[in-house]
Design an enzyme around this catalytic site. Structure first.
Site, PDB file in Angstrom:
ATOM      1  N   THR A  63       1.802  -4.464   4.257  1.00  0.00           N
ATOM      2  CA  THR A  63       1.715  -4.814   5.685  1.00  0.00           C
ATOM      3  C   THR A  63       1.109  -6.197   5.931  1.00  0.00           C
ATOM      4  O   THR A  63       1.280  -6.756   6.999  1.00  0.00           O
ATOM      5  CB  THR A  63       0.881  -3.767   6.453  1.00  0.00           C
ATOM      6  N   ASP A  64       0.411  -6.745   4.909  1.00  0.00           N
ATOM      7  CA  ASP A  64      -0.273  -8.029   5.147  1.00  0.00           C
ATOM      8  C   ASP A  64       0.690  -9.147   5.528  1.00  0.00           C
ATOM      9  O   ASP A  64       0.395  -9.967   6.392  1.00  0.00           O
ATOM     10  CB  ASP A  64      -1.072  -8.447   3.902  1.00  0.00           C
ATOM     11  N   THR A  77       0.828  -1.217   0.000  1.00  0.00           N
ATOM     12  CA  THR A  77       0.000   0.000   0.000  1.00  0.00           C
ATOM     13  C   THR A  77       0.860   1.263   0.000  1.00  0.00           C
ATOM     14  O   THR A  77       0.495   2.283  -0.579  1.00  0.00           O
ATOM     15  CB  THR A  77      -0.928  -0.017   1.242  1.00  0.00           C
ATOM     16  N   SER A  83       1.538  -7.403  -0.950  1.00  0.00           N
ATOM     17  CA  SER A  83       2.349  -8.412  -0.250  1.00  0.00           C
ATOM     18  C   SER A  83       1.695  -9.785  -0.193  1.00  0.00           C
ATOM     19  O   SER A  83       2.325 -10.742   0.252  1.00  0.00           O
ATOM     20  CB  SER A  83       2.737  -7.922   1.138  1.00  0.00           C
TER      21      SER A  83
HETATM   22  N1  DAS Z   1      -2.059  -3.874   0.277  1.00  0.00           N
HETATM   23  C1  DAS Z   1      -1.708  -4.664   1.385  1.00  0.00           C
HETATM   24  C2  DAS Z   1      -0.370  -5.362   1.171  1.00  0.00           C
HETATM   25  O1  DAS Z   1       0.219  -5.204   0.122  1.00  0.00           O
HETATM   26  C3  DAS Z   1      -1.769  -3.976   2.710  1.00  0.00           C
HETATM   27  C4  DAS Z   1      -0.700  -2.944   2.982  1.00  0.00           C
HETATM   28  O2  DAS Z   1       0.326  -2.847   2.377  1.00  0.00           O
HETATM   29  O3  DAS Z   1      -0.931  -2.181   3.945  1.00  0.00           O
HETATM   30  O4  DAS Z   1       0.041  -6.051   2.049  1.00  0.00           O
END
Ligand code: DAS
Length: 328
Positions: free
Chosen positions: A89-90, A12, A56
């Site tokens: 973050t995932d 993100t 991710s």
């Molecule tokens: N879009 C998600 C990811 O790529 C969530 C993020 O990055 O916050 O993991």
């Protein structure tokens, strides 16, 4: 001025809203990501290397392993003080932990993400990158391994979990808390991660599946994993690691087939243990050939078992030696 190498992988933090698709999509290059951080050049000399630009959910253990190789090579460069990885973050906690398992040098690695896209109001990416670079270039972080740095807090890779699907304060280290924080003028550690262990597999060859215990389930997922070629299985048990008794015979047959079975816990903190002696307890699973894991989440137990079995495949048939490594 110290030099920090920033590896960008996507997430993100590097996404913008796409009118046509109706949501955030990968859109920001590594260079633009760094350029959007006010004052970054006063913190460190930053060199950006693009590794990928994906959400991710596309990360795999093999990609994490390749990323580790690239970072370790970069950190061998004498003038590099540390590394930063921008990441979705995932699965950030998984990549951070994989890097930690493979990271022997004193130089800090900080994994950073954002909960809001680059085009969102109050995007958190720039401040998070600023902090991550500050921590990666700090003397305070040296020799302490890999961190997740978001929302001004520093978490140990081994302990950190994403705890909220959308909140900017999503990253926590349940039970232990953050190891430190990053302020405008300094990096502060209030404790050091202890008990880090570094492994040296030549390649990541072992496959490990996670099977979550749920009330009433039997052995069929275990049988499937064995038939499908898993080298190891992490069973995510209840509480102290207890599982439905109907899974036990599946564990026994998996172990006889040379598949390592490690018990972890669905609980947010704590470790599995043979406190009980009833069917389905950890004691029972161990009698069926399973090994007790430690305080790690099931996802991180899986990565650790992959790394260990890739370096020492023989441990799949040596439960007490494997347990010494897994239960720490
Ligand atoms: N879009 C998600 C990811 O790529 C969530 C993020 O990055 O916050 O993991």
């Amino acid at each position: 001025m110290k030099k920090v190498i920033v590896f960008t992988t996507g997430g993100t933090i590097a996404m913008k809203y796409d009118e046509e698709k109706g949501g955030l999509v990968p859109a920001v290059s590594g260079e633009d990501l760094a350029a959007a951080v006010p004052g970054l050049s006063e913190v460190a000399e930053v060199e950006v290397r693009e590794f990928s630009n994906v959400a991710s959910c596309n990360m795999t253990p093999q990609l994490m392993f390749r990323l580790s190789r690239a970072i370790e090579k970069a950190l061998d460069e004498e003038d590099a003080a540390g590394a930063v990885v921008t990441h979705g973050t995932d699965t950030l906690e998984e990549t951070a932990y994989m890097l930690d398992l493979l990271h022997g040098s004193e130089k800090p690695i900080c994994v950073v993400g954002a909960m809001r896209g680059a085009s969102d109001t109050s995007a958190d990416g720039p401040a998070n990158i600023w902090c991550a670079v500050k921590v990666a270039s700090s003397d305070e972080a040296r020799g302490k391994g890999v961190f997740a740095v978001l929302n001004n807090t520093i978490h140990a890779a081994r302990e950190v979990r994403k705890t909220h699907s959308a909140n900017c304060a999503t990253f926590e280290s349940p039970w232990w808390g953050p190891v430190g924080y990053c302020d405008e003028d300094r990096v502060v550690f209030r404790r050091a991660p202890v008990g880090r262990r570094v492994f040296h597999p030549a390649e990541l060859t072992a496959r490990v599946d996670v099977i979550q215990a749920q009330s009433g389930i039997g052995r069929n997922y275990i049988d499937f994993a064995v038939r499908d070629g898993a080298n190891g299985i992490v069973v995510e048990g209840f509480g102290r690691g207890n599982i439905p008794p109907a899974m036990e015979e599946g564990i026994s047959d998996a172990v006889k087939a040379g598949v390592a079975v490690v018990i972890s816990t669905r609980a947010f903190a704590g470790r599995p243990y043979e406190s009980y002696a009833y069917p389905g307890s950890v004691g029972d699973s161990k009698r069926h050939g399973a090994v007790r894991g430690g305080e790690l989440s099931a996802a991180k137990t899986r990565l650790k078992l992959m790394v260990i079995l890739s370096e020492h495949p023989e441990l799949a048939r040596m439960p007490s030696d494997l347990e010494k490594l897994m239960d720490d």
